[in-house]
Design a protein around this motif. Structure first.
Motif, PDB file in Angstrom:
ATOM      1  N   ILE A  36       1.080  -1.487  -0.185  1.00 21.07           N
ATOM      2  CA  ILE A  36      -0.219   0.149  -0.374  1.00 21.07           C
ATOM      3  C   ILE A  36       0.745   1.234   0.037  1.00 21.07           C
ATOM      4  O   ILE A  36       2.101   1.200   0.837  1.00 21.07           O
ATOM      5  N   ASN A  37       0.385   2.090  -0.727  1.00 21.92           N
ATOM      6  CA  ASN A  37       1.446   3.371  -0.922  1.00 21.92           C
ATOM      7  C   ASN A  37       0.372   4.544  -1.114  1.00 21.92           C
ATOM      8  O   ASN A  37      -0.038   4.658  -1.361  1.00 21.92           O
TER       9      ASN A  37
ATOM     10  N   ALA B 209      -0.899   6.960 -18.925  1.00 24.83           N
ATOM     11  CA  ALA B 209      -0.008   6.334 -18.211  1.00 24.83           C
ATOM     12  C   ALA B 209      -0.119   5.036 -17.784  1.00 24.83           C
ATOM     13  O   ALA B 209      -1.590   4.642 -17.338  1.00 24.83           O
ATOM     14  N   PHE B 210       0.277   4.094 -17.952  1.00 21.98           N
ATOM     15  CA  PHE B 210      -0.748   2.081 -16.897  1.00 21.98           C
ATOM     16  C   PHE B 210       0.323   2.225 -15.865  1.00 21.98           C
ATOM     17  O   PHE B 210       0.877   2.424 -15.742  1.00 21.98           O
ATOM     18  N   LEU B 211      -1.021   1.970 -14.952  1.00 24.31           N
ATOM     19  CA  LEU B 211      -0.075   2.357 -13.488  1.00 24.31           C
ATOM     20  C   LEU B 211       0.963   0.704 -13.202  1.00 24.31           C
ATOM     21  O   LEU B 211       1.461   0.447 -13.202  1.00 24.31           O
ATOM     22  N   THR B 212       0.796  -0.488 -14.134  1.00 25.12           N
ATOM     23  CA  THR B 212       0.886  -1.156 -14.017  1.00 25.12           C
ATOM     24  C   THR B 212       3.005  -1.372 -14.644  1.00 25.12           C
ATOM     25  O   THR B 212       2.900  -2.841 -14.918  1.00 25.12           O
ATOM     26  N   ASP B 213       2.498  -0.766 -15.320  1.00 26.22           N
ATOM     27  CA  ASP B 213       3.862  -0.844 -16.475  1.00 26.22           C
ATOM     28  C   ASP B 213       5.203  -0.857 -15.817  1.00 26.22           C
ATOM     29  O   ASP B 213       4.921  -0.067 -14.997  1.00 26.22           O
ATOM     30  N   SER B 214       5.825  -1.504 -16.425  1.00 28.36           N
ATOM     31  CA  SER B 214       6.935  -1.510 -15.788  1.00 28.36           C
ATOM     32  C   SER B 214       8.369  -0.805 -16.311  1.00 28.36           C
ATOM     33  O   SER B 214       8.183   0.324 -17.049  1.00 28.36           O
ATOM     34  N   ARG B 215       8.652  -0.545 -15.124  1.00 25.20           N
ATOM     35  CA  ARG B 215       9.939   0.426 -15.327  1.00 25.20           C
ATOM     36  C   ARG B 215      10.614   0.844 -16.443  1.00 25.20           C
ATOM     37  O   ARG B 215      11.615  -1.165 -16.738  1.00 25.20           O
ATOM     38  N   PHE B 216      10.757   0.913 -17.708  1.00 24.61           N
ATOM     39  CA  PHE B 216      12.159   1.381 -18.302  1.00 24.61           C
ATOM     40  C   PHE B 216      13.063   2.591 -17.761  1.00 24.61           C
ATOM     41  O   PHE B 216      12.742   3.794 -17.738  1.00 24.61           O
TER      42      PHE B 216
ATOM     43  N   GLU C  76      -0.449  -2.286  -5.071  1.00 29.63           N
ATOM     44  CA  GLU C  76      -0.603  -3.242  -5.666  1.00 29.63           C
ATOM     45  C   GLU C  76      -0.656  -4.885  -5.526  1.00 29.63           C
ATOM     46  O   GLU C  76      -0.151  -4.968  -4.224  1.00 29.63           O
ATOM     47  N   HIS C  77      -0.879  -5.744  -6.484  1.00 34.12           N
ATOM     48  CA  HIS C  77      -1.518  -6.691  -5.432  1.00 34.12           C
ATOM     49  C   HIS C  77      -0.700  -7.675  -6.497  1.00 34.12           C
ATOM     50  O   HIS C  77      -1.434  -7.335  -8.250  1.00 34.12           O
ATOM     51  N   GLN C  78       0.132  -8.972  -6.730  1.00 33.40           N
ATOM     52  CA  GLN C  78       0.110 -10.239  -7.536  1.00 33.40           C
ATOM     53  C   GLN C  78      -0.892 -10.927  -7.085  1.00 33.40           C
ATOM     54  O   GLN C  78      -0.977 -12.034  -6.608  1.00 33.40           O
ATOM     55  N   LEU C  79      -2.365 -11.104  -8.219  1.00 31.59           N
ATOM     56  CA  LEU C  79      -3.891 -11.038  -7.645  1.00 31.59           C
ATOM     57  C   LEU C  79      -3.029 -12.889  -8.567  1.00 31.59           C
ATOM     58  O   LEU C  79      -3.687 -13.667  -7.312  1.00 31.59           O
ATOM     59  N   LEU C  80      -2.819 -12.829  -8.942  1.00 25.83           N
ATOM     60  CA  LEU C  80      -1.794 -14.917  -9.614  1.00 25.83           C
ATOM     61  C   LEU C  80      -0.570 -14.337 -10.755  1.00 25.83           C
ATOM     62  O   LEU C  80      -0.414 -13.439 -10.355  1.00 25.83           O
ATOM     63  N   GLN C  81      -0.147 -15.327  -9.622  1.00 25.11           N
ATOM     64  CA  GLN C  81       1.296 -15.732 -10.864  1.00 25.11           C
ATOM     65  C   GLN C  81       1.665 -15.116 -11.886  1.00 25.11           C
ATOM     66  O   GLN C  81       2.002 -14.058 -12.526  1.00 25.11           O
ATOM     67  N   THR C  82       0.296 -14.853 -13.184  1.00 24.56           N
ATOM     68  CA  THR C  82       0.455 -13.847 -14.115  1.00 24.56           C
ATOM     69  C   THR C  82      -0.329 -12.757 -14.437  1.00 24.56           C
ATOM     70  O   THR C  82      -0.414 -12.147 -15.266  1.00 24.56           O
TER      71      THR C  82
ATOM     72  N   LEU D 149      -0.783  -9.473 -12.102  1.00 25.06           N
ATOM     73  CA  LEU D 149      -0.481  -7.987 -11.554  1.00 25.06           C
ATOM     74  C   LEU D 149      -1.356  -6.845 -11.310  1.00 25.06           C
ATOM     75  O   LEU D 149      -1.457  -6.985 -12.717  1.00 25.06           O
ATOM     76  N   THR D 150      -1.582  -6.813 -10.416  1.00 23.36           N
ATOM     77  CA  THR D 150      -3.511  -5.962 -10.548  1.00 23.36           C
ATOM     78  C   THR D 150      -2.336  -4.396  -9.372  1.00 23.36           C
ATOM     79  O   THR D 150      -1.645  -4.239  -9.110  1.00 23.36           O
ATOM     80  N   GLU D 151      -3.183  -2.893  -9.553  1.00 18.23           N
ATOM     81  CA  GLU D 151      -2.859  -2.254  -9.183  1.00 18.23           C
ATOM     82  C   GLU D 151      -4.380  -1.392  -9.063  1.00 18.23           C
ATOM     83  O   GLU D 151      -4.107  -0.909  -9.864  1.00 18.23           O
ATOM     84  N   THR D 152      -3.968  -0.623  -7.863  1.00 16.87           N
ATOM     85  CA  THR D 152      -5.656   0.192  -7.996  1.00 16.87           C
ATOM     86  C   THR D 152      -5.296   1.396  -7.246  1.00 16.87           C
ATOM     87  O   THR D 152      -4.441   1.101  -6.286  1.00 16.87           O
ATOM     88  N   GLU D 153      -5.465   2.530  -7.165  1.00 14.31           N
ATOM     89  CA  GLU D 153      -5.317   3.771  -7.137  1.00 14.31           C
ATOM     90  C   GLU D 153      -5.992   4.834  -6.936  1.00 14.31           C
ATOM     91  O   GLU D 153      -7.389   4.226  -7.779  1.00 14.31           O
ATOM     92  N   VAL D 154      -6.275   5.722  -6.038  1.00 14.23           N
ATOM     93  CA  VAL D 154      -7.104   6.317  -5.886  1.00 14.23           C
ATOM     94  C   VAL D 154      -6.796   8.035  -5.819  1.00 14.23           C
ATOM     95  O   VAL D 154      -5.666   8.552  -4.585  1.00 14.23           O
ATOM     96  N   SER D 155      -7.247   8.825  -6.189  1.00 12.62           N
ATOM     97  CA  SER D 155      -5.868   9.595  -6.693  1.00 12.62           C
ATOM     98  C   SER D 155      -6.866  10.920  -6.507  1.00 12.62           C
ATOM     99  O   SER D 155      -7.547  11.376  -6.897  1.00 12.62           O
ATOM    100  N   THR D 156      -6.622  12.473  -5.927  1.00 11.48           N
ATOM    101  CA  THR D 156      -6.860  13.609  -6.259  1.00 11.48           C
ATOM    102  C   THR D 156      -6.623  14.634  -7.012  1.00 11.48           C
ATOM    103  O   THR D 156      -4.933  15.492  -6.586  1.00 11.48           O
ATOM    104  N   SER D 157      -5.862  15.535  -7.948  1.00 13.05           N
ATOM    105  CA  SER D 157      -4.949  16.026  -8.467  1.00 13.05           C
ATOM    106  C   SER D 157      -5.687  17.854  -8.538  1.00 13.05           C
ATOM    107  O   SER D 157      -7.354  18.095  -9.219  1.00 13.05           O
ATOM    108  N   ARG D 158      -4.885  19.039  -8.651  1.00 14.21           N
ATOM    109  CA  ARG D 158      -5.065  20.538  -9.192  1.00 14.21           C
ATOM    110  C   ARG D 158      -4.932  20.634 -10.124  1.00 14.21           C
ATOM    111  O   ARG D 158      -3.840  21.009  -9.919  1.00 14.21           O
TER     112      ARG D 158
END
Length: 419
Positions: A114-115, A129-136, A161-167, A169-178
């Protein structure tokens, strides 16, 4: 008898010493391997803190030269929580940017974190952008050099962030922006006209790798064989009246990539990206199609750096869409063996995009077109000519072919050296 006993004791002591030395060498070897692995991902590791090299030096058309410093704590600091942050300064806009955050691990086996993050920075308008994109990481981010259209944002977010299954990967985010666009822009809605606005969103993302192979190593899920295709899904909901949010909307994003290695050491890759936005969506949260052609008069004035997956003949801010699909195909030929250290590679490229936008008149202050016909470009790259540099050529044809012949050409250099 005593002599034999002494010899046995000496052997045991000597063996223990040798084993200790071997174990120490193995630990050193693992430490070095971990260090270089992190360095390859753009982190310079110290005992408790990993410095993030991507913040050091950047350049774009709005900030000019941007210098910064940032990083994150590592496992030696703590295995159950982490801290991260950065600070950067743009010398053209003379403005500081920064971010700070942290995370707490809920499950090691499922890599559940949890972040919490707070960011005051710029973001490219029309990027999604996709939340689950790996870092490049690359020494040099090619397309960033040419970007000019940014909006300021102050964003507070909580994510899981949560590895729901081995195959899976999930991520859920709630945000607020100005949001504050750095350009002249007004978004016209039934509830009024907005040139600054607040947006609250809930986002769910998932990356599915059904053909990759995974193993459970030290109670962690590790990808041991990277296989294709891979699929990425994301749904974003704009929450009107939540945290004073101004707009109600929904976005669906999708990406899939596939690579096929041929027996002759060549490689063919496919990348498809699609997006759909419905409701009151300002331009900041709509889509461009990854353009990378600056608005200059001649080919040589437009000679900059080619992106990795961008449309090289599509001009910046030329098209925006609330629904779009892009398809990119690359064929990497076997590298030419010209010399021991001189092994250039020819890459054949074809890119296509289509999209559209409802109620284009609601976006005022900025002139642009829509992609209601198919945009086409094809070309080639000759990469790794010297020190990771190469050359890129592309030609624009079809429905969006321009009247001036040379305006359809792109001639740039490429940079593909990663650590």
């Amino acid at each position: 008898m005593r002599l034999g006993f002494i010899l046995v004791v000496c052997c045991i002591c000597f063996g223990s010493s040798v084993n200790a030395q071997i174990e120490e060498k193995e630990k050193d070897s693992i430490s070095k391997a971990e260090f270089f692995k992190k360095l390859g991902n753009g982190f310079f590791s110290t005992k408790y803190f990993d410095f993030d090299l991507k913040y050091l030096v950047k350049f774009n058309q709005y900030e000019g030269l941007r210098n910064g410093i940032g990083g994150r704590t590592n496992r030696n600091f703590s295995e159950v929580f982490r801290l991260n942050g950065y600070f950067a300064y743009g010398f053209r806009d003379k403005t500081s940017k920064y971010g700070i955050g942290g995370g707490f691990r809920l499950s090691e086996a499922k890599n559940t974190w949890i972040n919490v993050d707070y960011i005051n920075d710029l973001q490219e308008t029309g990027s999604s952008a996709f939340l689950t994109d790996s870092r490049f990481f690359s020494f040099f981010e090619p397309r960033l050099v040419n970007i000019s259209l940014f909006h300021k944002h102050i964003t507070k977010s909580v994510s899981i962030e949560h590895q729901l299954l081995q195959t899976l990967l999930t991520e859920t985010e709630v945000s607020t922006s100005r949001i504050s666009p750095t350009y002249n822009y007004t978004f016209v809605t039934d509830n009024g006209n907005f040139n600054r606005f607040d947006i609250a969103t809930a986002t769910i993302g998932a990356q599915w790798s059904p053909f990759s192979k995974f193993e459970n190593v030290d109670n962690k899920i590790i990808e041991v064989e990277n296989a294709f295709p891979k699929f990425t899904f994301q749904f974003t909901k704009g929450l009107q009246d939540v945290f004073n949010s101004d707009f109600n909307f929904g976005k669906i994003d999708f990406k899939t990539n596939y690579e096929y290695a041929h027996k002759n050491e060549s490689l063919t890759s496919f990348l498809m990206v699609a997006g759909l936005a419905l409701g009151d969506v300002p331009l900041t949260h709509l889509y461009h199609a990854y353009p990378n052609q600056i608005n200059k008069a001649t080919i040589m004035q437009r000679f900059t750096v080619a992106g990795l997956n961008s449309f090289e003949t599509m001009y910046f801010n030329e098209f925006f869409s609330d629904r779009f699909v892009t398809l990119q195909t690359k064929h990497f030929l076997k590298r030419f063996q010209i010399g021991q250290r001189f092994k250039p590679q020819l890459v054949l490229i074809s890119r296509h995009a289509i999209g559209n936008m409802n109620n284009i008149e609601r976006h005022q202050g900025l002139e642009f077109n829509t992609l209601n016909q198919i945009f086409n470009e094809s070309g080639f790259e000759i990469n790794k000519l010297i020190f990771g540099f190469g050359l890129s050529f592309a030609y624009r044809y079809g429905a969006y072919h321009l009247p001036e012949f040379e305006d359809n050409f792109s001639f740039k250099f490429t940079f593909n050296l990663s650590i």
